[in-house]
Design a protein around this motif. Structure first.
Motif, PDB file in Angstrom:
ATOM      1  N   LEU A   1      33.121   2.541 -47.470  1.00 17.33           N
ATOM      2  CA  LEU A   1      32.466   1.549 -46.619  1.00 17.33           C
ATOM      3  C   LEU A   1      33.051   0.169 -46.900  1.00 17.33           C
ATOM      4  N   ARG A   2      33.211  -0.640 -45.812  1.00 15.89           N
ATOM      5  CA  ARG A   2      33.620  -2.034 -45.931  1.00 15.89           C
ATOM      6  C   ARG A   2      32.388  -2.886 -45.679  1.00 15.89           C
ATOM      7  N   VAL A   3      31.954  -3.629 -46.739  1.00 14.35           N
ATOM      8  CA  VAL A   3      30.719  -4.400 -46.681  1.00 14.35           C
ATOM      9  C   VAL A   3      31.065  -5.882 -46.732  1.00 14.35           C
ATOM     10  N   SER A   4      30.408  -6.714 -45.871  1.00 14.16           N
ATOM     11  CA  SER A   4      30.645  -8.157 -45.842  1.00 14.16           C
ATOM     12  C   SER A   4      29.403  -8.910 -46.254  1.00 14.16           C
ATOM     13  N   ALA A   5      29.658 -10.211 -46.743  1.00 15.71           N
ATOM     14  CA  ALA A   5      28.572 -11.122 -47.105  1.00 15.71           C
ATOM     15  C   ALA A   5      28.933 -12.491 -46.553  1.00 15.71           C
ATOM     16  N   ALA A   6      28.036 -13.122 -45.750  1.00 12.01           N
ATOM     17  CA  ALA A   6      28.287 -14.434 -45.134  1.00 12.01           C
ATOM     18  C   ALA A   6      27.122 -15.360 -45.408  1.00 12.01           C
ATOM     19  N   ASP A   7      27.454 -16.729 -45.596  1.00  9.38           N
ATOM     20  CA  ASP A   7      26.371 -17.690 -45.815  1.00  9.38           C
ATOM     21  C   ASP A   7      25.971 -18.295 -44.477  1.00  9.38           C
ATOM     22  N   LEU A   8      24.965 -19.208 -44.534  1.00  7.44           N
ATOM     23  CA  LEU A   8      24.432 -19.813 -43.319  1.00  7.44           C
ATOM     24  C   LEU A   8      24.903 -21.255 -43.139  1.00  7.44           C
ATOM     25  N   GLY A   9      25.924 -21.640 -43.934  1.00  2.48           N
ATOM     26  CA  GLY A   9      26.413 -23.015 -43.830  1.00  2.48           C
ATOM     27  C   GLY A   9      27.127 -23.270 -42.510  1.00  2.48           C
ATOM     28  N   SER A  10      27.478 -24.563 -42.318  1.00  2.77           N
ATOM     29  CA  SER A  10      28.184 -24.963 -41.093  1.00  2.77           C
ATOM     30  C   SER A  10      29.425 -25.755 -41.498  1.00  2.77           C
ATOM     31  N   PRO A  11      30.560 -25.121 -41.334  1.00  2.00           N
ATOM     32  CA  PRO A  11      30.768 -23.766 -40.773  1.00  2.00           C
ATOM     33  C   PRO A  11      30.466 -22.694 -41.800  1.00  2.00           C
ATOM     34  N   SER A  12      30.128 -21.444 -41.318  1.00  2.00           N
ATOM     35  CA  SER A  12      29.780 -20.340 -42.212  1.00  2.00           C
ATOM     36  C   SER A  12      31.019 -19.822 -42.921  1.00  2.00           C
ATOM     37  N   LYS A  13      30.803 -19.364 -44.169  1.00  2.00           N
ATOM     38  CA  LYS A  13      31.880 -18.773 -44.955  1.00  2.00           C
ATOM     39  C   LYS A  13      31.448 -17.371 -45.402  1.00  2.00           C
ATOM     40  N   SER A  14      32.433 -16.438 -45.559  1.00  2.00           N
ATOM     41  CA  SER A  14      32.102 -15.035 -45.856  1.00  2.00           C
ATOM     42  C   SER A  14      33.086 -14.424 -46.838  1.00  2.00           C
ATOM     43  N   ALA A  15      32.714 -13.142 -47.345  1.00  2.00           N
ATOM     44  CA  ALA A  15      33.559 -12.353 -48.250  1.00  2.00           C
ATOM     45  C   ALA A  15      33.270 -10.888 -47.989  1.00  2.00           C
ATOM     46  N   SER A  16      34.122  -9.977 -48.489  1.00  2.00           N
ATOM     47  CA  SER A  16      33.937  -8.535 -48.277  1.00  2.00           C
ATOM     48  C   SER A  16      34.233  -7.760 -49.554  1.00  2.00           C
ATOM     49  N   ALA A  17      33.684  -6.462 -49.606  1.00  2.00           N
ATOM     50  CA  ALA A  17      33.893  -5.569 -50.755  1.00  2.00           C
ATOM     51  C   ALA A  17      33.905  -4.133 -50.255  1.00  2.00           C
ATOM     52  N   THR A  18      34.428  -3.217 -51.090  1.00  2.00           N
ATOM     53  CA  THR A  18      34.524  -1.793 -50.734  1.00  2.00           C
ATOM     54  C   THR A  18      33.476  -0.996 -51.514  1.00  2.00           C
ATOM     55  N   VAL A  19      32.803  -0.024 -50.799  1.00  4.21           N
ATOM     56  CA  VAL A  19      31.808   0.847 -51.434  1.00  4.21           C
ATOM     57  C   VAL A  19      32.265   2.294 -51.268  1.00  4.21           C
ATOM     58  N   GLN A  20      32.541   3.003 -52.398  1.00  6.45           N
ATOM     59  CA  GLN A  20      32.941   4.410 -52.389  1.00  6.45           C
ATOM     60  C   GLN A  20      31.688   5.255 -52.627  1.00  6.45           C
ATOM     61  N   VAL A  21      31.295   6.100 -51.608  1.00 12.24           N
ATOM     62  CA  VAL A  21      30.080   6.928 -51.692  1.00 12.24           C
ATOM     63  C   VAL A  21      30.487   8.388 -51.828  1.00 12.24           C
ATOM     64  N   THR A  22      29.989   9.077 -52.890  1.00 14.65           N
ATOM     65  CA  THR A  22      30.271  10.490 -53.145  1.00 14.65           C
ATOM     66  C   THR A  22      29.011  11.303 -52.869  1.00 14.65           C
ATOM     67  N   VAL A  23      29.139  12.395 -52.083  1.00 20.09           N
ATOM     68  CA  VAL A  23      28.006  13.283 -51.793  1.00 20.09           C
ATOM     69  C   VAL A  23      27.897  14.319 -52.911  1.00 20.09           C
ATOM     70  N   LEU A  24      26.675  14.475 -53.512  1.00 18.62           N
ATOM     71  CA  LEU A  24      26.444  15.380 -54.657  1.00 18.62           C
ATOM     72  C   LEU A  24      25.800  16.681 -54.212  1.00 18.62           C
TER      73      LEU A  24
END
Length: 1422
Positions: free
Chosen positions: A877-900
């Motif tokens: 999964l590609r997950v993003s995080a953004a703030d509420l500033g003006s102008p808005s700024k953001s970042a992203s991270a990777t989530v590896q999910v394993t089914v058990l």
């Protein structure tokens, strides 16, 4: 011909067929009867009866099923007259006086038919059905009425009652009333059901009934403690409250509440009533704390077991018993060692050589029950090294040089330690002091010391003084001691060794004397003025003398000397003088208290105290200044009042006074100088705003004012930044006070707690001395700018999720934004790609306090189920995080999910761990006995074990009662460890097998069955923990020593043991035999008298017989008490004992029965004789033997002669026997038994001759001589008297025979006439033998040989008449009528009686028209 009925003697109610015919000899045929039965012949006409054993076979004729008559006939044609007369005599002898009467056949048949009709009219008695089962209380007293036999007879005939059976010995029946009384003690616990047979006889018919007697319980048993010898335990003194110490058990054989046991502790020795408690289960628990040292080392408990009460002998009673239990308290190592015989003190000479032992200390372990080894050491000493101690013995020895004068007493601190660690894991120890006093030798010289008191002097080498100095006024008084001298003389030796002399020497010695002149050990020395005029300051300022101390007992080192210097003091004759008369002084205003202004002193030429000067200021009221009285230093006193603006100059006088109160003065002027005493003042605080990251020109002017004098340094002001955050970013002009910023400020670099505010502290100070200042706060607000982007905590997140879990949580992601304000640092999360609609993310607030933090919660879509098998098995999964500033700024991270994969398989118990387990009973196996294991194919599993249920089995039978004891024997830890519970006792005898159900559960199981159940069988292994228990048996037996031989069995004992195998095998041993004499002689202990046979086993019981091991003394009268011990074969061997009473019947109870038949005939009839005696006496006959009589007297007339003697003992079950002299009276109540014995040939009952006491031969000899003389005299008198009486008896006998011809049978004396009787007929004469006596040829006196063949009926014979009846004497008319029937040919009396009896043959009842008639006595039986 005469008819006689024959009936079964054993069952009188049954009449059997019989036929008898009297011909040349008596012959008879009878119906065959069962074994043990006999015939009873009854003459219905005369009421006579007799018994005949061993009947003949083959009946010849049957009248009917109920009766049969016996036909008797004498055939005169075929037999001689002599034979006929002999048969008549024989029948007369055997009780058939009228059997041989001749009559016609027709008459006899008529009588027979009439008699049968009479018998048919008789009704049998009936026993009430309520007699089938009878309840009798077991505590019914002996002799008390138990119950009454209820029976009725329709004919109203009188009833006679009988009882038989083995259990009839417990009762005594009144044959006439049917009342049954208790004869022997009843015991329900020994035998609850008794069975007897009762009979009721109405004279013609007899009925019987089997009767069951149920013994009702009474509270007659006390509780009995089991295994009382095991009530002795040991317990550690640190046992906790509630600990179970041991368990008692008592058993009450009664039923219901009377058999239910309750327990109580009634006494504890020593007294500790609440220390122990007993539960109703028998568990004795600790209810307090124990102490081996402070309390008791052992306790004796008196435990009472009582039932709940019940009725006994009409009263409600509670039975109880007590047992002693012993508790030994075992010591634990919790006490320190203890020194003995303290305090320790000893003496030693000061010259004792090194290595010598001077003393010994001794300590023991405070835990007296452990007594650990003790080691010793010197812990401390005033002078280490002088003494040492032997570690293992406590011996103290000298290890250095000893000097009493240096150290008269040495105090040692000795420590004692135990070898083993105590209960706390430390070394137990204690310490004590040892005081060693050194004794003196004269090795010291007296010395002088400078001290005033003995207890303040230190008499050491360094403290010795050889010179003293003092001062006195000139012209000091005579006979007065000089003050100021503290001379102490001391000799450290003791006693005479420390006694010395004092005297003075030197230039000025004549002016003084010394006191005292002799001192013992220690003394204060005084120098006394002898000549006052010699003390003159103008002549000498100093005097010198020498004091000498002389030890006269020490000539080699006798003396010590000391110099004394005496200074002469002058008198006061000068005043103090100042160098100047006036002084001007200066000091700053508000100077500190104690500020020195100046020092002014005066001088005085006098010496001593007169030259000492004291200073003071005048006037007294000046409070701002003071002067030191000794140094002349002038200082300030009050800084507040020293104010130049109020008073600038002070005036005073300085005064000097010497020791003689002489005075000198000087004038003072004190001027105050000005100081800086005002600080600058700022009117307000300052506030400003700037933007972060910009060069803002901050320009703020700070202003202050100073009230000091203008133009001076005191009013000149300077500015500076002295505090605040980030002060390095700002600057201020020191003169103008303008505040400016140095460069841009980053809001994010600031401390968040400041909330964007910078507070600076600005100081304003003057230039005065001291410099004064003041401060002001300047607040600068820095405003935030959105200049930071969100940052994830990790670049890559790894998570796993279980398949088939709807809405499952996956992971949390977190990003942070460094901006300071919420509008710029608020983060919103989202999934950019890789989800394909499978996952959701929500933004949540996680920290509300301080800077707010947000995280992204990733979950599986609730509408979608992940499938591990179908895939995919992982997601990126590609997950993003953004703030509420003006102008808005953001970042992203990777989530590896394993089914058990999901855990859905149950665990499986290991078969090896579930195999049968053997566990020993009691406390032999405590703790873990097996580890139960299981396996699970799932990779992620966690197994726990639990005990589901416990089943208790005994002999493969499950105890289904709730809360069975074995449920607490075993426990199971969650890790699968099976253990034996320490608080429970495994008991094989209670249960020999335990089945436990074990459940193993996988805590991680998510789907399907999480657990598996299995059963484990635990076999309890027996230990020898039960003492053999004697079972009920006959504890009292009767033995006849004369009849018992070695090896004969006298009793049987039984016992059982609740153990199994070899632990339950029992052997019996006779351990002790004592004899209790019935006449009160002391108890005698015997050996090797009885022994026990080898025990046999059957139905869970071991049985052995007690046999005679050696011959018994037949003259001992009393009982043997044999102690029997039952031992098992276990280890250790356990045993129980009981006592067996063997009552002896000595030979004084031996009865001798004389018979006129041969010993062989007696032997043949032995069974019948024994049965007759048993029934007649209710005793058990013991036959000694049959003896042939070889010294028979020769009889001149026909007479029954004793041919054999039967020796027999008649013994009751209670150990008593019938003495010979009592048998006759006992037989009186059973005439039938007497007749039977007579038929079998009984002649006489002889008493056993008492043995002669061999210890009294002399008395016997003297008594014999006296008796011989008396007997000789009696014989001479008797010969004269009897000669006359013998003649008269013969005359009366002849008269009786003649009179018999004229008498009816009813006129004959009533009662049975047997040989030897002394019953008289109506004329008072005795019956005589049936012999023909010719009175015409024998009218004289009897010859000398008449006694050898006497016909005297008074010859000795104890078989007497059984019962006397009243007789009727006929009148003269009746006598004449009877005489007409007599014959002229001297008929014998028997024939005459039989002929006359024909008139009364119909009177079977025995009642004639003239009076009462007893048919039993219708005989002239000799």
């Amino acid at each position: 011909m005469h008819w006689i009925m024959a009936v079964d003697a054993k069952y009188p109610g049954s009449i059997h067929d019989a036929f008898i015919r009297c011909e040349g000899v008596i012959s008879a045929t009878f119906q065959e009867l069962p074994e043990g039965h006999s015939w009873l012949f009854e003459d219905k006409a005369y009421g006579l009866a007799t018994w005949l054993m061993n009947p003949l076979r083959n009946p010849r004729q049957s009248i009917n099923a109920y009766s049969k008559w016996i036909e008797c006939e004498i055939m005169s044609a075929s037999t001689s007259a002599a034979t006929t007369e002999s048969l008549r005599a024989m029948f007369a002898t055997h009780g058939f006086p009228n059997v041989l009467k001749m009559a016609s056949q027709k008459i006899m048949c008529t009588l027979l038919l009439a008699f049968l009709l009479f018998l048919k009219a008789q009704n049998a008695p009936k026993i009430d059905n309520s007699m089938l089962v009878i309840d009798v209380a077991e505590d019914t007293e002996i002799g008390a009425e138990a119950y009454k036999i209820l029976a009725t007879d329709a004919d109203g005939d009188p009833l006679t009652y009988f009882m038989s059976g083995d259990d009839s010995i417990y009762f005594r029946l009144n044959n006439n009333t049917g009342i049954v009384r208790v004869a022997s003690k009843l015991d329900r616990e020994a035998k609850q059901l008794l069975t007897v047979e009762i009979f009721v006889f109405d004279g013609s018919n007899m009925v019987s009934m089997k009767q069951t007697i149920y013994l009702k319980d009474a509270n007659d048993n006390v509780p009995v403690f089991q295994n009382a010898s095991s009530y002795k335990v040991s317990v550690f003194e640190n046992a906790t409250k509630g600990t179970t110490l041991f368990t008692v058990k008592a058993v009450d054989k009664d039923e219901g509440l009377a058999g239910t046991v309750q327990y109580a502790i009634v006494e504890v020795l020593p007294d500790a009533p609440y220390l122990f408690e007993i539960q109703q289960t028998g568990n004795v628990i600790l209810n307090g704390t124990l102490s081996y040292a402070d309390k008791s080392k052992s306790y004796q408990l008196t435990i009472k077991a009582s039932d709940y009460g019940g009725m006994h002998n009409g009263n409600f009673i509670i039975q109880s018993t007590t047992v002693f239990a012993f508790i030994n308290v075992k010591d634990v190592p919790d006490m320190n060692p203890v020194f003995l015989n303290i305090p320790y003190q000893t003496t030693v000479p000061e010259n004792t050589p090194m290595g010598r032992t001077i003393f010994q200390v001794l300590a023991i372990d405070g835990d007296r029950g452990i007594n650990d080894n003790i080691t010793y050491a010197i812990q401390s000493s005033e002078h280490p090294g002088l003494f040492e101690i032997v570690t293992w013995s406590g011996d103290i020895f000298v290890n250095g040089s000893l000097d009493r004068e240096v150290l008269p007493v040495v105090e040692l601190q000795v420590i004692a330690k135990e070898k083993q660690l105590n209960i706390n894991g430390t070394v137990a120890s204690t310490s004590t002091s040892v005081s060693i006093t050194l004794t003196d030798i004269n090795d010291n010289t007296p010395s002088f010391y400078n001290c005033s008191l003995v207890n303040t002097c230190r008499f050491t080498e360094s403290s010795k003084v050889n010179s003293f100095t003092t001062s006195i006024l000139e012209h000091f008084s005579t006979a007065m001691p000089i003050e100021g001298l503290t001379i102490m003389a001391h000799d450290p030796d003791q006693g005479n060794n420390g006694t010395f002399m004092l005297y003075l020497d030197g230039r000025d010695a004549s002016a003084f004397t010394v006191s005292p002149e002799q001192i013992r050990n220690t003394g204060m020395v005084q120098i006394i003025v002898r000549n006052s005029s010699a003390i003159d300051y103008e002549l000498l300022h100093v005097l010198n003398i020498e004091i000498v101390a002389n030890d006269t007992t020490n000539p080699t080192n006798c003396c010590s000397r000391a110099n004394i210097t005496i200074n002469i003091f002058d008198i006061n004759d000068h005043s103090p003088v100042f160098p100047e008369q006036s002084y001007t002084l200066t000091v700053k205003e508000h100077a500190k208290v104690g500020t020195v202004i100046q020092t002014i002193t005066a001088t005085d030429p006098d010496s001593g105290t007169f030259g000492n000067i004291a200073y003071s200021l005048l006037p007294v009221g000046i409070n701002e200044f003071k002067v030191n009285c000794t140094t002349g230093v002038i200082t300030t006193v009050n800084s507040t009042t020293l104010d130049r603006e109020k008073q600038s100059v002070y005036y005073a006088t300085l005064q000097a006074t010497d020791g003689g109160n002489r005075i000198g003065t000087a004038s003072l002027k004190i001027v105050l100088e000005d100081i800086n005493d005002f600080k600058p003042v700022m009117a307000r605080d300052y506030t400003a705003f700037i933007m972060e990251g910009k060069k803002s020109e901050l320009d703020i002017r700070i202003q202050a004012s100073d009230n000091d004098e203008k133009g001076t340094n005191n009013s000149e002001i300077r500015y500076a930044i002295v505090g605040g955050d980030y002060q390095q970013n700002f600057t201020i002009d020191p003169i103008s006070g303008v505040l400016r910023s140095v460069g841009p400020i980053d809001r994010e670099d600031m401390n968040s707690s400041l909330d964007g505010k910078i507070i600076l502290v600005v100081e304003a100070c003057d230039l005065g001395v001291p410099q004064l200042s003041t401060t002001v706060n300047v607040t600068i607000n820095v405003e935030d700018v959105n200049d930071n982007s969100p940052v994830f905590a990790e670049f890559v997140y790894n998570a796993s999720v279980m398949e088939h879990t709807l809405g499952a949580f996956v992971t949390l992601v977190k990003a942070s934004d460094n901006d300071a304000t919420e509008i710029n640092n608020r983060v919103i999360y989202g999934i950019e790609n890789g989800s394909t609609g499978t996952f959701l993310i929500r933004t949540t607030l996680i920290d509300k306090i301080g800077p707010k933090q947000y995280e992204g919660n990733i979950t599986v879509d609730p509408t979608i189920a992940l499938d591990y098998d179908k895939g995919p098995k992982s997601y990126t999964l590609r997950v993003s995080a953004a703030d509420l500033g003006s102008p808005s700024k953001s970042a992203s991270a990777t989530v590896q999910v394993t089914v058990l994969d999901m855990n859905d398989e149950p665990p499986v118990l290991d078969p090896d761990s579930m195999k049968d387990l053997d566990v020993k009973e009691n406390y032999f196996m405590v703790g873990i006995v097996r580890n139960i294991t299981a396996s699970d194919v799932d990779t992620n599993h966690s197994l726990i074990y639990e005990l589901v249920s416990v089943a208790c089995l005994k002999s493969k039978i499950i105890d289904k009662q709730p809360d069975t004891p074995c449920q607490y024997w075993f426990g199971l830890y969650t890790n699968g460890s099976l253990y034996v519970n320490k608080s429970s006792v495994v008991d094989y005898e209670e249960y020999d097998q335990v089945e436990i159900t074990i459940n193993v559960t996988d805590l991680y199981t998510e789907k399907g069955a999480p657990s598996t159940i299995g059963k484990l069988t635990i076999n309890i292994v027996d230990e020898n923990d039960h003492t053999p228990v004697f079972l009920p048996f006959k504890r009292v037996s009767v033995i006849v020593p004369e009849l018992t031989s070695i090896g004969a069995e006298v009793a049987t004992v039984k016992a059982s043991d609740n153990d199994t195998g070899i632990n339950a095998e029992i052997a019996f041993v006779a351990t002790k035999v004592i004899f209790n004499f019935s006449d009160g002689q002391p108890i005698k202990e015997l050996s090797d008298v009885f022994e026990a046979s080898r025990a046999t086993f059957a139905d869970g019981e071991y049985t052995a017989t007690i046999k005679i091991k050696s011959s018994l003394n037949k003259i001992l009268r009393g009982r043997y008490v044999v102690t029997i011990e039952a031992r098992d074969r276990g280890s250790p061997t356990l045993a129980a004992t009981t006592d067996l009473d063997l009552i002896t019947v000595d030979d004084s109870f031996k009865i001798r029965l004389e018979f006129n038949v041969s010993p062989e005939d007696v032997q043949k009839s032995m069974n019948e004789i024994i049965e007759i005696l048993r029934k007649a006496t209710y005793s058990k006959p013991y036959v000694v033997g049959v003896i042939a009589v070889t010294n028979e007297r020769v009889q001149s007339l026909t007479r029954n002669v004793a041919k054999s003697i039967l020796e027999v003992y008649l013994v009751y079950n209670n150990g008593t026997a019938i003495p010979p002299e009592s048998l006759y009276s006992i037989l009186l109540v059973d005439i039938d038994a007497v007749n039977k014995l007579l038929d079998l040939g009984l002649l006489n009952i002889k008493e056993t001759t008492e043995p002669i006491d061999p210890t009294r031969p002399l008395l016997a000899t003297i008594g014999g001589l006296v008796a011989a003389f008396i007997i000789l005299l009696a014989i001479m008198i008797t010969v004269l008297v009897c000669s006359r009486k013998s003649y008269r008896r013969k005359i009366k006998s002849i008269t009786a025979m003649n009179a018999a011809k004229t008498m009816t049978v009813d006129a004959v004396q009533s009662g049975p006439v047997v040989p030897g009787t002394n019953k008289y007929n109506l004329e008072g004469t005795n019956p005589v033998w049936n012999a023909v006596i010719d009175i015409t040829t024998d009218l004289g006196f009897e010859d000398t040989n008449s006694d050898q063949a006497s016909i005297n009926s008074l010859d000795e014979n104890v078989v007497d008449a059984m019962k006397e009846k009243p007789v009727w004497k006929p009148n003269a008319l009746e006598m004449s009528e009877k005489t007409m029937h007599s014959s002229a040919e001297n008929p014998i009396p028997l024939i005459a009686a039989l002929d006359d009896h024909d008139i009364n043959k119909g009177k079977a009842s025995g009642k004639s028209e003239h009076g009462y008639h007893n048919s039993v006595m219708n005989s002239t039986n000799i």
